[in-house]
Design a protein around this motif. Structure first.
Motif, short mmCIF file in Angstrom:
data_model
loop_
_atom_site.label_atom_id
_atom_site.label_comp_id
_atom_site.label_asym_id
_atom_site.label_seq_id
_atom_site.Cartn_x
_atom_site.Cartn_y
_atom_site.Cartn_z
N LEU A 1 165.73 38.28 173.97
CA LEU A 1 164.81 39.18 173.26
C LEU A 1 163.37 38.79 173.58
O LEU A 1 162.99 37.63 173.41
N TRP A 2 162.58 39.76 174.03
CA TRP A 2 161.15 39.60 174.22
C TRP A 2 160.45 40.55 173.26
O TRP A 2 160.73 41.76 173.26
N VAL A 3 159.52 40.03 172.45
CA VAL A 3 158.78 40.86 171.51
C VAL A 3 157.32 40.43 171.49
O VAL A 3 156.97 39.34 171.95
N LEU A 4 156.47 41.29 170.95
CA LEU A 4 155.09 40.93 170.67
C LEU A 4 155.00 40.33 169.27
O LEU A 4 155.87 40.58 168.41
N ASP A 5 153.95 39.57 169.04
CA ASP A 5 153.81 38.95 167.72
C ASP A 5 153.49 39.96 166.63
O ASP A 5 153.39 39.60 165.45
N SER A 6 153.37 41.24 167.00
CA SER A 6 153.19 42.28 166.00
C SER A 6 154.39 42.40 165.07
O SER A 6 154.28 43.00 163.99
N VAL A 7 155.53 41.84 165.45
CA VAL A 7 156.70 41.87 164.56
C VAL A 7 156.49 40.99 163.34
O VAL A 7 157.21 41.12 162.34
N ARG A 8 155.54 40.08 163.41
CA ARG A 8 155.18 39.16 162.32
C ARG A 8 156.37 38.28 161.93
O ARG A 8 157.48 38.40 162.46
N ASP A 9 156.12 37.39 161.02
CA ASP A 9 157.18 36.48 160.56
C ASP A 9 158.34 37.25 159.96
O ASP A 9 159.51 36.85 160.10
N GLU A 10 158.06 38.37 159.28
CA GLU A 10 159.12 39.15 158.64
C GLU A 10 160.09 39.72 159.68
O GLU A 10 161.30 39.75 159.47
N GLY A 11 159.54 40.17 160.81
CA GLY A 11 160.42 40.67 161.86
C GLY A 11 161.27 39.58 162.47
O GLY A 11 162.45 39.79 162.77
N LEU B 1 149.46 36.40 163.30
CA LEU B 1 150.56 37.33 163.04
C LEU B 1 151.90 36.60 162.85
O LEU B 1 152.70 37.02 162.03
N VAL B 2 152.14 35.55 163.63
CA VAL B 2 153.36 34.75 163.44
C VAL B 2 152.94 33.30 163.25
O VAL B 2 151.87 32.88 163.68
N ALA C 1 164.16 38.86 160.29
CA ALA C 1 165.23 39.85 160.46
C ALA C 1 166.04 39.55 161.72
O ALA C 1 167.27 39.67 161.73
N VAL C 2 165.36 39.15 162.80
CA VAL C 2 166.05 38.76 164.03
C VAL C 2 166.98 37.58 163.77
O VAL C 2 168.14 37.56 164.20
N ALA C 3 166.48 36.59 163.05
CA ALA C 3 167.29 35.40 162.75
C ALA C 3 168.52 35.75 161.93
O ALA C 3 169.58 35.14 162.09
N MET C 4 168.40 36.74 161.08
CA MET C 4 169.50 37.12 160.22
C MET C 4 170.59 37.89 160.97
O MET C 4 171.78 37.76 160.68
N CYS C 5 170.18 38.67 161.99
CA CYS C 5 171.12 39.59 162.64
C CYS C 5 171.60 39.12 164.01
O CYS C 5 172.71 39.47 164.42
N CYS C 6 170.80 38.38 164.74
CA CYS C 6 171.10 38.07 166.15
C CYS C 6 171.57 36.63 166.29
O CYS C 6 170.85 35.76 166.79
N VAL D 1 155.67 46.86 167.99
CA VAL D 1 156.43 47.29 166.82
C VAL D 1 156.12 46.37 165.64
O VAL D 1 155.86 45.17 165.81
N ASN D 2 156.13 46.93 164.44
CA ASN D 2 155.87 46.16 163.23
C ASN D 2 157.18 45.80 162.55
O ASN D 2 158.26 46.24 162.98
N PRO D 3 157.16 45.00 161.50
CA PRO D 3 158.41 44.56 160.86
C PRO D 3 159.29 45.71 160.38
O PRO D 3 160.52 45.66 160.52
N ASP D 4 158.70 46.75 159.82
CA ASP D 4 159.50 47.89 159.35
C ASP D 4 160.21 48.58 160.50
O ASP D 4 161.36 49.03 160.35
N GLN D 5 159.54 48.69 161.65
CA GLN D 5 160.17 49.34 162.79
C GLN D 5 161.28 48.48 163.38
O GLN D 5 162.28 49.02 163.88
N VAL D 6 161.12 47.18 163.33
CA VAL D 6 162.20 46.29 163.81
C VAL D 6 163.47 46.51 163.00
O VAL D 6 164.59 46.54 163.54
N LEU D 7 163.32 46.71 161.72
CA LEU D 7 164.49 46.88 160.85
C LEU D 7 165.28 48.14 161.16
O LEU D 7 166.45 48.25 160.77
N LEU D 8 164.70 49.10 161.89
CA LEU D 8 165.39 50.35 162.19
C LEU D 8 166.55 50.16 163.16
O LEU D 8 167.45 51.00 163.22
N PHE D 9 166.53 49.08 163.95
CA PHE D 9 167.58 48.92 164.96
C PHE D 9 168.14 47.50 165.04
O PHE D 9 169.23 47.29 165.55
#
Length: 608
Positions: free
Chosen positions: A355-365, A393-394, A368-373, A337-345
């Motif tokens: 939380l386990w993610v791929l680095d495709s979330v990039r720093d922006e994703g 990517l990150v 967003a995780v740091a802000m919400c979780c 998933v990319n940063p825009d897709q992370v923001l959807l949920f």
């Protein structure tokens, strides 16, 4: 007065019965044993129970009788016969096989191919008559092993978990399903199944007994062949207690929807492909139907874990926002998933702890995780491309954001291409409760990319400020100074992994002389030789194992360890069996054992 009363009145008085003598008191030893067994049931930690068993013989006897959980973290370290004598009433057994570095293809196949066989034989001979659950990790298990196991397990058996195992196929799973009639948990996780192309795949799902089952957890995400959906749907329908269901990549969105309709008590879901398929179940499937499937049966309140997404259709990703509020665990390690897709949920994931993610979330994703979780405790950022020259990517930006936003973080595994000391130091201050810190800078010997300095100060800050740290993995350009910090401040470390680091034997000496609680030491491709190894002679008996590969060890140095420490098993392994090596040591794997050297030694292993 009635005639009955008169008869009783005229009768001679009855003599009172002599009081029976009280039973003799139990022997003092038996009283003590009973009290001890009652008290020891409240001791949960293995270390505490182990300490109690060393007090005296009666304490040892009581601890043996009440130990419910047995963990053999190196299957070569203890025989099943010894374990059964010591803990005859064990209900739960955990067995671990290959060391972790085997996951990186550093260990040749067949290193311990028959290590599980004696345990199967012991279980078949009723060595553990009260066994309820068995967990195997990194162990080669054959179909014959599983078949004998399934036919021999006691009626009390309920749970089997296979993690990172190999050697078996659908035929072995079919034996388990057909013979273990009381099975509640069958979890096959990250295993490498031995399904040959020419072999017929057994319909192991259909092998479960007819009628209602007791299944509470069924996981087969790693099973590569297709499972007949009709059999899977029928099994789920007759398993009313099912709470955990994780299916493989052949289960489409339409099929997942039908399975969810049959599992109102579901708390953990592995979604399969998360993409519509070509079958009848997917005809006419749209976004709204999947939204309804997630919203039905109170799933927004009951579902706490999501994984899967093996072949993600991104347009359906927003449907998981319906159940995100109560999720405590989410695994997106197969979903790029990319940063825009992370923001959807991610904005709804307020309760997320793992939380386990791929680095495709990039720093922006990650921002967003740091802000919400804010409740996040465990984070893994895994590489989409694990090569050293992969795209960046990150970076330190994402790590800094996480440390500032997720102050309750306890464990992190972070793959990246570059890092700075400042970001790592910031994490050490912001997350002082950290217990596991694993930073993997994928390029070898990479310094702080801003200052050009070694990463010594960053890792020094982690061991200095995170006093509860028990596991550390290092990377990047590190000098001996970093290991001086680790030896000085890493007093709580139990597991240390080092790769491509250090200047000399002095680094290893700092570790072995300073980390007094160290149990597992993993080293690869470091300039450490005999002097560094021999500096730990005083501590090796307290350790579970030492792994050194690609270092500067000699045969003479390893022989000296074996001579001075006869209760340590010193294995020299050739990682390339097709090439005979006469000089140097390729891999040293050293572990303590109650049984001495093993007998099933493959040709590429030499035991000193």
């Amino acid at each position: 007065m009635s005639e009955e009363d008169e008869d009783q009145a005229g009768a001679p008085p009855k003599r009172p019965r002599a009081a029976s003598p009280p039973p003799p008191p139990p022997p003092p030893d038996q009283v003590l044993d009973n009290v001890l067994e009652t008290v020891l049931q409240f001791l949960r930690a293995p270390g505490d129970r182990g300490a109690a068993s060393l007090v005296c013989r009666s304490w040892h006897r009581a601890e043996s009788a009440t130990r419910a959980s047995l963990a053999v973290r190196n299957i070569l370290a203890a025989s099943p016969a010894r374990a059964a004598r010591r803990f005859p009433n064990a209900h739960h057994i955990l067995l671990k096989g290959r060391p972790r570095f085997a996951d990186f293809n550093l260990l040749p196949p067949g290193w311990a191919a028959s290590a599980f066989r004696p345990w199967v034989a012991a279980l078949a001979a009723a060595a553990f008559p009260a066994l309820r659950s068995l967990s195997l990790k990194r162990i080669t298990v054959t179909d014959d092993d599983l078949d004998l196991l399934a036919r021999s397990l006691p009626p009390s058996f309920r749970e089997l978990s296979l993690l990172l195992c190999d050697g078996f196929s659908s035929r072995g799973l079919a034996s388990l399903a057909s013979h273990c009639r009381g099975l509640r948990v069958l979890d096959v996780v990250d295993c490498e199944l031995n399904e040959e192309e020419d072999d017929e795949v057994s319909d192991w799902v259909a092998a479960f007994p007819r009628g209602h089952t007791d299944l509470e957890s069924l996981s087969f995400e790693c099973f590569t062949p297709q499972v007949p959906f009709a059999a899977l749907e029928a099994l789920v329908a007759r398993s009313p207690r099912l709470r955990r269901l994780r299916v493989n990549q052949h289960v489409s969105l339409g099929q997942l929807r039908r399975l969810m309709a049959l599992t109102p008590r579901l708390t953990h879901l592995g979604t399969g492909s998360f993409r519509p398929g070509d079958g009848a179940e997917d005809e006419g499937l749209d976004f709204g139907q999947m939204l309804t499937a997630f919203a039905s049966a109170g799933r927004a309140n009951s579902l706490v874990s999501l994984s899967g997404f093996r072949d993600l259709a991104p347009e359906y990703l927003p449907t998981i926002a319906t159940v995100a509020a109560n999720l405590t665990s989410m695994d997106l390690s197969y979903a790029p998933v990319n940063p825009d897709q992370v923001l959807l949920f991610i904005g709804q994931c307020r309760s997320l702890e793992t939380l386990w993610v791929l680095d495709s979330v990039r720093d922006e994703g990650l921002q967003a995780v740091a802000m919400c979780c804010k409740k996040l405790q465990v984070l893994r950022v895994l590489p989409l491309d694990a090569h050293e020259d992969a795209d960046e990517l990150v970076s330190e930006v994402g790590l800094t954001a996480i440390s500032e936003g997720c102050r309750d973080l306890r464990s992190i595994l972070y793959f990246c291409q570059r890092m700075t000391n400042a970001a790592v130091i910031s994490m050490s201050h912001n997350c002082p409760e950290m217990k596991v810190f694993r930073l993997c800078i994928m390029g070898r010997h990479r310094p702080d990319h801003v200052t050009g300095e070694p990463m010594d100060e960053g890792f020094g800050a982690i061991v200095r400020n995170c006093s509860k740290l028990t596991r550390l993995s290092t990377s990047g350009y590190l000098t001996d100074r970093a290991f001086e910090y680790i030896g000085k401040y890493g007093s709580s470390l139990r597991t240390l992994s080092v790769a491509f680091a250090g200047d000399s034997d002095l680094a290893l000496q700092h570790i072995l002389q300073g980390c007094s609680k160290l149990e597992k030491l993993e080293i690869r491709d470091c300039p450490f030789g005999d002097a560094g190894l021999l500096s730990g002679m005083h501590h090796f008996y307290n350790m579970r194992f030492v792994w050194m590969s690609g270092c500067s060890l000699t045969l003479q140095g390893c022989q000296e360890v074996a001579r001075q420490l006869p209760r340590m098993v010193v294995e020299l392994i050739n990682s390339q069996p097709e090439i005979e090596k006469t000089d140097g040591v390729d891999i040293l794997y050293m572990y303590r054992s109650l049984e001495g050297p093993r007998e099933d030694v493959p040709p590429f292993v030499k035991i000193l």
